[in-house]
Write a protein that holds these residues in place. Structure first.
Motif, PDB file in Angstrom:
ATOM      1  N   LYS B   3       0.787  -1.284  -0.049  1.00 56.46           N
ATOM      2  CA  LYS B   3       0.259   0.033  -0.034  1.00 56.46           C
ATOM      3  C   LYS B   3       1.022   1.125  -0.020  1.00 56.46           C
ATOM      4  CE  LYS B   3      -4.005   1.183   1.819  1.00 56.46           C
ATOM      5  NZ  LYS B   3      -4.770   1.820   2.713  1.00 56.46           N
ATOM      6  N   MET B   4       0.999   1.900  -0.933  1.00 56.09           N
ATOM      7  CA  MET B   4       1.085   3.483  -0.854  1.00 56.09           C
ATOM      8  C   MET B   4       0.489   4.014  -0.472  1.00 56.09           C
ATOM      9  SD  MET B   4       3.427   3.378  -4.546  1.00 56.09           S
ATOM     10  CE  MET B   4       2.185   2.797  -5.109  1.00 56.09           C
ATOM     11  N   THR B   5       1.280   5.735  -0.031  1.00 59.09           N
ATOM     12  CA  THR B   5       0.894   6.740   0.598  1.00 59.09           C
ATOM     13  C   THR B   5       0.283   7.754  -0.265  1.00 59.09           C
ATOM     14  OG1 THR B   5       2.803   7.737   1.279  1.00 59.09           O
ATOM     15  CG2 THR B   5       1.663   6.427   3.275  1.00 59.09           C
ATOM     16  N   LYS B   6      -0.254   8.820  -0.215  1.00 60.31           N
ATOM     17  CA  LYS B   6      -0.220   8.815  -1.012  1.00 60.31           C
ATOM     18  C   LYS B   6       1.287  10.451  -1.709  1.00 60.31           C
ATOM     19  CE  LYS B   6      -3.449  12.859  -2.704  1.00 60.31           C
ATOM     20  NZ  LYS B   6      -4.593  14.138  -1.862  1.00 60.31           N
ATOM     21  N   GLN B   7       1.616  10.514  -0.891  1.00 60.35           N
ATOM     22  CA  GLN B   7       2.905  10.894  -0.735  1.00 60.35           C
ATOM     23  C   GLN B   7       3.905  10.554  -1.398  1.00 60.35           C
ATOM     24  OE1 GLN B   7       3.842  11.858   2.989  1.00 60.35           O
ATOM     25  NE2 GLN B   7       3.214  13.835   2.682  1.00 60.35           N
ATOM     26  N   THR B   8       4.074   9.282  -1.404  1.00 62.54           N
ATOM     27  CA  THR B   8       4.856   7.780  -1.793  1.00 62.54           C
ATOM     28  C   THR B   8       4.768   8.075  -3.487  1.00 62.54           C
ATOM     29  OG1 THR B   8       4.618   6.749   0.255  1.00 62.54           O
ATOM     30  CG2 THR B   8       6.270   6.033  -2.155  1.00 62.54           C
ATOM     31  N   ARG B   9       3.001   7.931  -3.865  1.00 67.37           N
ATOM     32  CA  ARG B   9       2.847   8.349  -5.115  1.00 67.37           C
ATOM     33  C   ARG B   9       3.370   9.406  -5.759  1.00 67.37           C
ATOM     34  NH1 ARG B   9      -2.187   6.127  -4.283  1.00 67.37           N
ATOM     35  NH2 ARG B   9      -3.149   7.974  -4.236  1.00 67.37           N
ATOM     36  N   ARG B  10       2.882  10.273  -5.125  1.00 71.18           N
ATOM     37  CA  ARG B  10       3.126  11.452  -5.649  1.00 71.18           C
ATOM     38  C   ARG B  10       4.813  11.530  -6.306  1.00 71.18           C
ATOM     39  NH1 ARG B  10       0.284  16.672  -5.557  1.00 71.18           N
ATOM     40  NH2 ARG B  10       2.602  17.645  -5.978  1.00 71.18           N
ATOM     41  N   ASP B  11       5.472  11.518  -5.432  1.00 71.09           N
ATOM     42  CA  ASP B  11       6.976  11.526  -5.812  1.00 71.09           C
ATOM     43  C   ASP B  11       7.436  10.391  -6.530  1.00 71.09           C
ATOM     44  OD1 ASP B  11       7.575  12.882  -3.257  1.00 71.09           O
ATOM     45  OD2 ASP B  11       8.459  11.065  -2.232  1.00 71.09           O
ATOM     46  N   ASN B 203      13.037  12.940  -0.286  1.00 69.64           N
ATOM     47  CA  ASN B 203      12.868  12.267   1.155  1.00 69.64           C
ATOM     48  C   ASN B 203      13.038  13.620   2.285  1.00 69.64           C
ATOM     49  OD1 ASN B 203      12.235   9.625   0.600  1.00 69.64           O
ATOM     50  ND2 ASN B 203      13.423   9.779  -0.944  1.00 69.64           N
ATOM     51  N   ILE B 204      13.972  14.314   2.204  1.00 63.48           N
ATOM     52  CA  ILE B 204      14.014  15.091   3.351  1.00 63.48           C
ATOM     53  C   ILE B 204      12.379  16.051   3.484  1.00 63.48           C
ATOM     54  CG2 ILE B 204      15.137  17.578   3.458  1.00 63.48           C
ATOM     55  CD1 ILE B 204      17.355  16.667   2.105  1.00 63.48           C
ATOM     56  N   VAL B 205      12.055  16.471   2.554  1.00 61.59           N
ATOM     57  CA  VAL B 205      11.143  17.015   3.086  1.00 61.59           C
ATOM     58  C   VAL B 205      10.152  15.796   3.635  1.00 61.59           C
ATOM     59  CG1 VAL B 205       9.154  18.329   1.440  1.00 61.59           C
ATOM     60  CG2 VAL B 205      11.150  18.387   0.773  1.00 61.59           C
ATOM     61  N   ARG B 206       9.709  14.796   3.139  1.00 59.90           N
ATOM     62  CA  ARG B 206       9.253  13.997   4.198  1.00 59.90           C
ATOM     63  C   ARG B 206       9.570  13.391   5.717  1.00 59.90           C
ATOM     64  NH1 ARG B 206       6.281  15.459   0.412  1.00 59.90           N
ATOM     65  NH2 ARG B 206       5.866  13.974  -1.393  1.00 59.90           N
ATOM     66  N   SER B 207      10.723  13.755   5.349  1.00 60.74           N
ATOM     67  CA  SER B 207      11.467  13.058   7.101  1.00 60.74           C
ATOM     68  C   SER B 207      11.011  14.492   7.642  1.00 60.74           C
ATOM     69  CB  SER B 207      12.572  13.203   7.006  1.00 60.74           C
ATOM     70  OG  SER B 207      13.569  14.212   6.837  1.00 60.74           O
ATOM     71  N   ARG B 208      11.387  14.241   9.714  1.00 57.85           N
ATOM     72  CA  ARG B 208      11.569  14.612  10.385  1.00 57.85           C
ATOM     73  C   ARG B 208      12.226  16.478  10.156  1.00 57.85           C
ATOM     74  NH1 ARG B 208      10.609  14.134  15.523  1.00 57.85           N
ATOM     75  NH2 ARG B 208      11.586  14.921  17.013  1.00 57.85           N
ATOM     76  N   THR B 209      13.136  15.934   9.364  1.00 60.87           N
ATOM     77  CA  THR B 209      14.064  16.928   9.168  1.00 60.87           C
ATOM     78  C   THR B 209      13.418  18.293   8.670  1.00 60.87           C
ATOM     79  OG1 THR B 209      16.128  15.611   9.095  1.00 60.87           O
ATOM     80  CG2 THR B 209      16.296  17.638   8.487  1.00 60.87           C
ATOM     81  N   GLY B 210      12.977  17.431   7.386  1.00 60.42           N
ATOM     82  CA  GLY B 210      12.148  18.428   6.408  1.00 60.42           C
ATOM     83  C   GLY B 210      10.971  18.868   7.246  1.00 60.42           C
TER      84      GLY B 210
END
Lengths: 295, 363
Positions: B3-11, B203-210
């Protein structure tokens, strides 16, 4: 020593030109909170207009400058109305910045189309020979003297206008708080247009002086002085009129002296380094006001 | 199936767009449709796209305006070219040399990004913009004035031309720049690096750092109040962005044999050009940066037939797009009468999710 004086005077003259450009920048920034990247190109357009009036039309130099001022004022008002005003209140302040870049490209390419890329040799607006001091050891060109005097006149007039007239006070009010100014019955749109008009009119004067000192006119003439003048405005504290003057003069003198004594190629790097050092010590420029951040 | 999240799909869609573009270009090339001129545009297109992705990390995600990214490209270009030119005739394998050149260019750009970031990131708003511009110009100016070479007496560096003693070579020849960089950049490598840059930034944007970085953008004081270390995250974003811009610079320098630090290639106008790509693609929208770069880079080339008028048209188009996209009046108009509003009226059972900042053109 006399050599040093010559370069110092040249630097003050160059600085005066930067100061006049910087005044336009700083007023527009203070009131519209935008980096007007097209300001340098208004200078270029002004210079081309003067060139056209003088060389092609055979108009008297002083009259040409006045005509060019009028044209540039109109140009400033029109670009403000067409390109910048619709974006007031946009969600990102970058929008108007990019539009200003678009206007800058537009003006440059318009000039490129009409006047071609071949440099035009600008015949001097000021024909006065200048003065010699110390038995001709120190020669100061007429252009230099006129430039310095013009910038002083402009500075004084602008200060009087802003501090003594109702329109000037309206400008200060709008730059402090647009909403409150509107509530006090100030026509914010007209005040902003007026600021653009003054800034652009000054750009034409700067163009005349710039091209009299460096008579090589191309569609890109305005870009670098424009950026340097902006640096001068920031150096002096953006939004402050005496700041623009001090910033411009500092920059001009440093540039002229480092060209003479350090290196021609590195002069720009030195000028920009000064800006960085000043901003690190005083983050709002030499005469800028510190703004307290509210939560 | 996973199952993909919406964000992963966008990426994944973003990578997909790049890969499809790559395959189409390769097929067109095989079919012999691509002219030599168009083929020459592919690598530049990639490095501008990479630079736009890098700049979007600072402008869109961190929310600070940088006008000096051309300076980081310049550092990446010069440091890597210096390395490649030195090793060119030593029989070092070309593939490995270019790989190392990429690393070196990226490293030095990151180093300078870090060093410049320390003073710069203390400032805010337009002051930050003008200081980054100043740094970019300083870098360009110094690299255009420096002479660097070696001879029998060792390495020499100066701001004036100097004679070489005996055997030796001038590596950076002042305003003449670096001559004879091997042209290692290929479209394939450029696309791989573009994908890598996208991978890193997304991936930075999706991470805790992002999320920490974006919280600084949205409200610095609130972010600080909840214990986010502002300086650390600002530096992280700025350094990574500089590093990626440096990689773009490596691709640039290894795409031509002569590398000079002139305004055409590394001046503030180049930084501004990249900023235009970022803003038109949508501030903070990574995919948008790539697409906008592709369209805006190719647009002037498509208009080449109009010769002198092309840049004029480009400027007018730029202004009009900005007005349509950003003017509050135009946005209200679009919300009332635009296509999406029309579709929303048809699908009344569903509330449309407005896609903030994706900068979809004047629909």
């Amino acid at each position: 020593m006399l050599n040093f004086l010559t370069y110092l005077v040249n630097g003050i003259s160059l600085g005066s030109i930067y100061a006049i450009i910087a005044l336009g920048y700083t007023m527009v920034y203070g009131i519209a909170k935008m980096l007007n990247f097209a300001h340098g190109d208004v200078i270029m357009i002004g210079s081309y207009l003067i060139y056209t009036f003088m060389v092609t039309g055979g108009v008297n130099p002083l009259l040409s400058v006045l005509l060019a001022m009028v044209c540039c004022t109109v140009l400033g008002i029109v670009t403000e109305k067409v390109a910048y005003k619709p974006l007031r209140g946009a969600s990102s302040s970058l929008a108007v910045l990019i539009t200003a870049i678009g206007v800058s490209y537009l003006l440059q390419n318009l000039a490129l189309l009409i006047f071609t890329a071949n440099p035009k040799s600008f015949s001097p607006v000021i024909t006065w020979e200048g003065i010699s001091l110390f038995d001709g050891e120190l020669r100061i060109q007429g252009v230099t003297i006129v430039t310095i005097i013009t910038s002083l006149i402009v500075l004084v007039c602008l200060q009087l206008f802003i501090n003594r007239t109702r329109q000037g006070q309206a400008m200060i009010a709008v730059s402090e708080d647009k909403g409150a100014a509107a509530l006090m019955g100030i026509n914010v749109n007209n005040t902003i247009s007026l600021t653009f008009a003054i800034g652009s009119g000054l750009a034409a004067v700067a163009g005349a002086l710039l091209c009299s000192a460096y008579p090589n006119l191309t569609p890109y003439t305005g870009a670098m002085p424009g950026i340097k003048a902006f640096v001068a405005a920031v150096l002096g504290g953006i939004g402050s009129i005496p700041g623009a003057m001090i910033g411009g003069l500092t920059l001009g003198v440093i540039e002229s002296l480092s060209k003479r004594y350090i290196s021609t190629q590195l002069a720009d790097a030195i000028v920009f380094s000064i800006l960085i050092i000043v901003l690190l010590v005083r983050p709002t420029g030499l005469l800028g006001k510190k703004i307290q951040e509210k939560v | 199936m996973m199952k993909m999240t919406k964000q992963t799909r966008r990426d994944l869609i973003t990578y997909g767009i790049v890969i499809v573009f790559y395959i189409v270009m390769q097929l067109l090339d095989l079919a012999g449709i691509l002219s030599f001129h168009v083929k020459g545009l592919l690598v530049p297109l990639c490095y501008y796209a990479i630079a736009a992705v890098a700049l979007n990390l600072v402008v869109g995600i961190l929310g600070d305006l940088s006008l000096g990214h051309a300076g980081f490209m310049c550092i990446g270009a010069f440091s890597s070219s210096l390395f490649s030119v030195t090793l060119k005739d030593s029989g070092f394998p070309a593939g490995l040399r270019f790989f190392l050149a990429l690393l070196i260019g990226t490293f030095f750009a990151a180093l300078f990004g870090f060093l410049i970031g320390i003073p710069v990131l203390r400032l805010n708003g337009d002051y930050l913009a003008i200081v980054t511009l100043a740094f970019g110009e300083i870098i360009k100016n110094i690299l255009a004035a420096v002479y660097f070479g070696y001879d029998e007496e060792g390495l020499h560096i100066a701001f004036k031309s100097f004679p070489l003693q005996g055997e030796g070579k001038m590596l950076i020849n002042g305003a003449m720049g670096i001559q004879g960089t091997p042209t290692d950049s290929t479209f394939t490598i450029a696309v791989v690096i573009l994908l890598l840059a996208l991978f890193i930034v997304q991936n930075i944007v999706r991470s805790r750092t992002g999320r920490a970085i974006m919280s600084i953008r949205d409200n610095r004081i609130a972010a600080e109040a909840v214990g986010i270390q502002i300086t650390k995250y600002k530096m992280t974003a700025f350094t990574i962005s500089a590093a990626i811009a440096g990689t773009a610079g490596v691709l640039f320098s290894h795409n031509t044999t002569t590398l000079t630090a002139t305004s055409t290639y590394f001046g503030y106008n180049v930084s501004i050009l990249i900023l235009v790509y970022v803003v038109l693609g949508g501030i903070g929208n990574i995919r948008g940066s790539v697409i906008a770069t592709a369209i805006l880079y190719i647009l002037p080339e498509m208009l080449r037939g109009l010769s002198n008028y092309r840049m004029l048209i480009y400027a007018i188009v730029l202004i009009i797009i900005m007005l349509i996209n950003w003017a509050p009046a135009a946005i209200t108009f679009r919300e009332k009468y635009g296509i999406s509003a029309y579709l929303a009226r048809r699908k009344e059972n569903r509330t449309p999710v407005s896609d903030m900042g994706s900068g979809k053109g004047g629909s």
